[in-house]
Write a protein that holds these residues in place. Structure first.
Motif, PDB file in Angstrom:
ATOM      1  N   ASP A  77       0.826  -1.210   0.000  1.00  0.00           N
ATOM      2  CA  ASP A  77       0.000   0.000   0.000  1.00  0.00           C
ATOM      3  C   ASP A  77       0.857   1.255   0.000  1.00  0.00           C
ATOM      4  OD1 ASP A  77      -2.257  -1.549  -0.027  1.00  0.00           O
ATOM      5  OD2 ASP A  77      -2.615  -1.385   2.139  1.00  0.00           O
ATOM      6  N   MET A  78       1.941   1.244   0.780  1.00  0.00           N
ATOM      7  CA  MET A  78       2.814   2.414   0.810  1.00  0.00           C
ATOM      8  C   MET A  78       3.515   2.607  -0.529  1.00  0.00           C
ATOM      9  SD  MET A  78       4.349   2.175   4.649  1.00  0.00           S
ATOM     10  CE  MET A  78       5.384   3.607   4.490  1.00  0.00           C
ATOM     11  N   ALA A  79       3.904   1.519  -1.184  1.00  0.00           N
ATOM     12  CA  ALA A  79       4.523   1.632  -2.508  1.00  0.00           C
ATOM     13  C   ALA A  79       3.522   2.213  -3.509  1.00  0.00           C
ATOM     14  CB  ALA A  79       5.025   0.264  -2.974  1.00  0.00           C
ATOM     15  N   ARG A  80       2.266   1.811  -3.401  1.00  0.00           N
ATOM     16  CA  ARG A  80       1.242   2.395  -4.284  1.00  0.00           C
ATOM     17  C   ARG A  80       1.090   3.888  -4.015  1.00  0.00           C
ATOM     18  NH1 ARG A  80      -1.881  -2.492  -2.966  1.00  0.00           N
ATOM     19  NH2 ARG A  80      -1.489  -3.940  -4.645  1.00  0.00           N
ATOM     20  N   ASP A  81       1.211   4.284  -2.750  1.00  0.00           N
ATOM     21  CA  ASP A  81       1.146   5.713  -2.423  1.00  0.00           C
ATOM     22  C   ASP A  81       2.318   6.479  -3.028  1.00  0.00           C
ATOM     23  OD1 ASP A  81      -1.169   5.308  -1.015  1.00  0.00           O
ATOM     24  OD2 ASP A  81      -0.200   5.277   0.951  1.00  0.00           O
ATOM     25  N   TYR A  82       3.462   5.814  -3.186  1.00  0.00           N
ATOM     26  CA  TYR A  82       4.623   6.444  -3.809  1.00  0.00           C
ATOM     27  C   TYR A  82       4.518   6.445  -5.339  1.00  0.00           C
ATOM     28  CZ  TYR A  82       7.532   7.101   0.316  1.00  0.00           C
ATOM     29  OH  TYR A  82       8.051   7.547   1.495  1.00  0.00           O
ATOM     30  N   GLY A  83       3.470   5.870  -5.909  1.00  0.00           N
ATOM     31  CA  GLY A  83       3.269   5.927  -7.349  1.00  0.00           C
ATOM     32  C   GLY A  83       3.524   4.624  -8.076  1.00  0.00           C
ATOM     33  N   PHE A  84       3.700   3.535  -7.346  1.00  0.00           N
ATOM     34  CA  PHE A  84       3.921   2.244  -8.001  1.00  0.00           C
ATOM     35  C   PHE A  84       2.590   1.666  -8.465  1.00  0.00           C
ATOM     36  CE2 PHE A  84       7.973   2.717  -6.247  1.00  0.00           C
ATOM     37  CZ  PHE A  84       8.809   1.706  -6.666  1.00  0.00           C
ATOM     38  N   ARG A  85       2.608   1.054  -9.647  1.00  0.00           N
ATOM     39  CA  ARG A  85       1.453   0.294 -10.125  1.00  0.00           C
ATOM     40  C   ARG A  85       1.839  -1.178 -10.106  1.00  0.00           C
ATOM     41  NH1 ARG A  85       2.297   4.195 -13.876  1.00  0.00           N
ATOM     42  NH2 ARG A  85       3.019   2.659 -15.364  1.00  0.00           N
ATOM     43  N   ARG A  86       0.863  -2.025  -9.892  1.00  0.00           N
ATOM     44  CA  ARG A  86       1.078  -3.479  -9.800  1.00  0.00           C
ATOM     45  C   ARG A  86       2.203  -3.809  -8.814  1.00  0.00           C
ATOM     46  NH1 ARG A  86       1.288  -5.557 -15.901  1.00  0.00           N
ATOM     47  NH2 ARG A  86       2.605  -3.750 -16.110  1.00  0.00           N
ATOM     48  N   ALA A  87       2.163  -3.164  -7.658  1.00  0.00           N
ATOM     49  CA  ALA A  87       3.201  -3.383  -6.647  1.00  0.00           C
ATOM     50  C   ALA A  87       3.031  -4.765  -6.030  1.00  0.00           C
ATOM     51  CB  ALA A  87       3.107  -2.310  -5.568  1.00  0.00           C
ATOM     52  N   ARG A  88       4.172  -5.451  -5.814  1.00  0.00           N
ATOM     53  CA  ARG A  88       4.136  -6.760  -5.173  1.00  0.00           C
ATOM     54  C   ARG A  88       5.409  -6.955  -4.375  1.00  0.00           C
ATOM     55  NH1 ARG A  88       7.192 -10.282  -8.524  1.00  0.00           N
ATOM     56  NH2 ARG A  88       7.662  -9.257 -10.492  1.00  0.00           N
ATOM     57  N   VAL A  89       5.285  -7.675  -3.274  1.00  0.00           N
ATOM     58  CA  VAL A  89       6.441  -7.969  -2.421  1.00  0.00           C
ATOM     59  C   VAL A  89       7.196  -9.122  -3.061  1.00  0.00           C
ATOM     60  CG1 VAL A  89       7.168  -8.761  -0.149  1.00  0.00           C
ATOM     61  CG2 VAL A  89       5.275  -7.156  -0.357  1.00  0.00           C
ATOM     62  N   VAL A  90       8.502  -8.917  -3.305  1.00  0.00           N
ATOM     63  CA  VAL A  90       9.297  -9.964  -3.937  1.00  0.00           C
ATOM     64  C   VAL A  90      10.263 -10.636  -2.972  1.00  0.00           C
ATOM     65  CG1 VAL A  90       9.129  -9.028  -6.249  1.00  0.00           C
ATOM     66  CG2 VAL A  90      10.963  -8.265  -4.768  1.00  0.00           C
ATOM     67  N   ASP A  91      10.616  -9.959  -1.862  1.00  0.00           N
ATOM     68  CA  ASP A  91      11.561 -10.565  -0.924  1.00  0.00           C
ATOM     69  C   ASP A  91      11.362  -9.948   0.453  1.00  0.00           C
ATOM     70  OD1 ASP A  91      13.594 -12.150   0.007  1.00  0.00           O
ATOM     71  OD2 ASP A  91      15.209 -10.824  -0.679  1.00  0.00           O
ATOM     72  N   THR A  93      13.483 -10.012   4.029  1.00  0.00           N
ATOM     73  CA  THR A  93      14.660 -10.409   4.788  1.00  0.00           C
ATOM     74  C   THR A  93      14.462  -9.947   6.227  1.00  0.00           C
ATOM     75  OG1 THR A  93      15.871  -8.359   4.356  1.00  0.00           O
ATOM     76  CG2 THR A  93      16.080 -10.110   2.714  1.00  0.00           C
ATOM     77  N   PRO A  94      15.347 -10.338   7.142  1.00  0.00           N
ATOM     78  CA  PRO A  94      15.197  -9.862   8.517  1.00  0.00           C
ATOM     79  C   PRO A  94      15.281  -8.335   8.649  1.00  0.00           C
ATOM     80  CG  PRO A  94      16.662 -11.744   8.474  1.00  0.00           C
ATOM     81  CD  PRO A  94      16.382 -11.388   7.049  1.00  0.00           C
ATOM     82  N   ARG A  95      15.899  -7.667   7.666  1.00  0.00           N
ATOM     83  CA  ARG A  95      16.044  -6.217   7.752  1.00  0.00           C
ATOM     84  C   ARG A  95      15.175  -5.443   6.778  1.00  0.00           C
ATOM     85  NH1 ARG A  95      21.602  -4.182   9.615  1.00  0.00           N
ATOM     86  NH2 ARG A  95      22.313  -5.906  10.878  1.00  0.00           N
ATOM     87  N   ARG A  96      14.830  -6.037   5.642  1.00  0.00           N
ATOM     88  CA  ARG A  96      14.147  -5.273   4.601  1.00  0.00           C
ATOM     89  C   ARG A  96      12.966  -6.039   4.019  1.00  0.00           C
ATOM     90  NH1 ARG A  96      18.025  -3.799  -0.045  1.00  0.00           N
ATOM     91  NH2 ARG A  96      18.307  -6.017  -0.028  1.00  0.00           N
ATOM     92  N   VAL A  97      12.026  -5.271   3.476  1.00  0.00           N
ATOM     93  CA  VAL A  97      10.941  -5.800   2.658  1.00  0.00           C
ATOM     94  C   VAL A  97      11.068  -5.111   1.310  1.00  0.00           C
ATOM     95  CG1 VAL A  97       8.449  -5.971   2.373  1.00  0.00           C
ATOM     96  CG2 VAL A  97       9.441  -6.171   4.641  1.00  0.00           C
ATOM     97  N   ILE A  98      11.247  -5.879   0.258  1.00  0.00           N
ATOM     98  CA  ILE A  98      11.497  -5.319  -1.069  1.00  0.00           C
ATOM     99  C   ILE A  98      10.227  -5.459  -1.900  1.00  0.00           C
ATOM    100  CG2 ILE A  98      12.901  -5.472  -3.147  1.00  0.00           C
ATOM    101  CD1 ILE A  98      15.089  -6.677  -1.340  1.00  0.00           C
ATOM    102  N   VAL A  99       9.799  -4.336  -2.476  1.00  0.00           N
ATOM    103  CA  VAL A  99       8.591  -4.283  -3.295  1.00  0.00           C
ATOM    104  C   VAL A  99       8.985  -3.845  -4.691  1.00  0.00           C
ATOM    105  CG1 VAL A  99       6.340  -3.191  -3.570  1.00  0.00           C
ATOM    106  CG2 VAL A  99       7.193  -3.687  -1.291  1.00  0.00           C
ATOM    107  N   GLN A 100       8.497  -4.570  -5.696  1.00  0.00           N
ATOM    108  CA  GLN A 100       8.731  -4.200  -7.087  1.00  0.00           C
ATOM    109  C   GLN A 100       7.417  -3.817  -7.729  1.00  0.00           C
ATOM    110  OE1 GLN A 100      10.624  -7.482  -8.995  1.00  0.00           O
ATOM    111  NE2 GLN A 100      12.672  -6.888  -8.331  1.00  0.00           N
ATOM    112  N   GLY A 101       7.509  -2.951  -8.716  1.00  0.00           N
ATOM    113  CA  GLY A 101       6.318  -2.518  -9.439  1.00  0.00           C
ATOM    114  C   GLY A 101       6.709  -1.646 -10.603  1.00  0.00           C
ATOM    115  N   TRP A 102       5.743  -0.996 -11.170  1.00  0.00           N
ATOM    116  CA  TRP A 102       5.954  -0.145 -12.338  1.00  0.00           C
ATOM    117  C   TRP A 102       5.686   1.303 -11.967  1.00  0.00           C
ATOM    118  CZ3 TRP A 102       7.526  -1.773 -17.146  1.00  0.00           C
ATOM    119  CH2 TRP A 102       7.630  -3.157 -17.306  1.00  0.00           C
ATOM    120  N   THR A 103       6.575   2.189 -12.392  1.00  0.00           N
ATOM    121  CA  THR A 103       6.360   3.624 -12.261  1.00  0.00           C
ATOM    122  C   THR A 103       6.251   4.187 -13.667  1.00  0.00           C
ATOM    123  OG1 THR A 103       8.725   4.132 -12.250  1.00  0.00           O
ATOM    124  CG2 THR A 103       7.684   3.726 -10.115  1.00  0.00           C
TER     125      THR A 103
END
Length: 123
Positions: A77-91, A93-103
């Motif tokens: 949801d936060m990635a969509r707020d930053y302007g990502f379309r079709r955002a999805r969590v790809v990884d 880790t204990p420190r990070r959550v990586i989201v990929q999408g289209w801008t």
């Protein structure tokens, strides 16, 4: 006599200008309310409404408590707020959550901290 009238006119103009400068801020404190005056405070849309149960937390082991890290749905949801379309969590880790999408520039990736609130680390 002409000098006296000129000085008096200048004094009147300065006084009027000073009074106009003090009246404008006082007028800014005027509140006009149209409608119900006893309405509730504005709702904070960052938090769920009272009594809202998030789906998925009723699984065995999660009764009555939330996960400790960043919720993947919140990261999306936060990635969509930053302007990502079709955002999805790809990884995750204990420190990070990586989201990929289209801008508008094409495919992009964004990282969030894996702590409560999902702070944005890198775009």
């Amino acid at each position: 006599m002409m000098q006296f009238l000129a000085k008096a006119g200048l004094a009147v103009m300065l006084t009027a200008g000073t009074l106009a400068g003090t009246v404008a801020p006082a007028a800014a404190q005027l509140n006009i309310i149209i409608g119900d005056q006893d309405r509730d405070a504005p709702r904070d849309y960052r938090r769920p409404a009272p009594g809202y149960d998030r789906p998925g937390y009723d699984r065995p082991g999660f009764e009555g408590r939330r996960p400790r890290g960043c919720d993947p749905r919140l990261a999306q949801d936060m990635a969509r707020d930053y302007g990502f379309r079709r955002a999805r969590v790809v990884d995750i880790t204990p420190r990070r959550v990586i989201v990929q999408g289209w801008t508008r520039r094409g495919p992009d990736e964004m990282s969030f901290g894996n702590v409560r609130g999902c702070p944005a680390l890198r775009r």
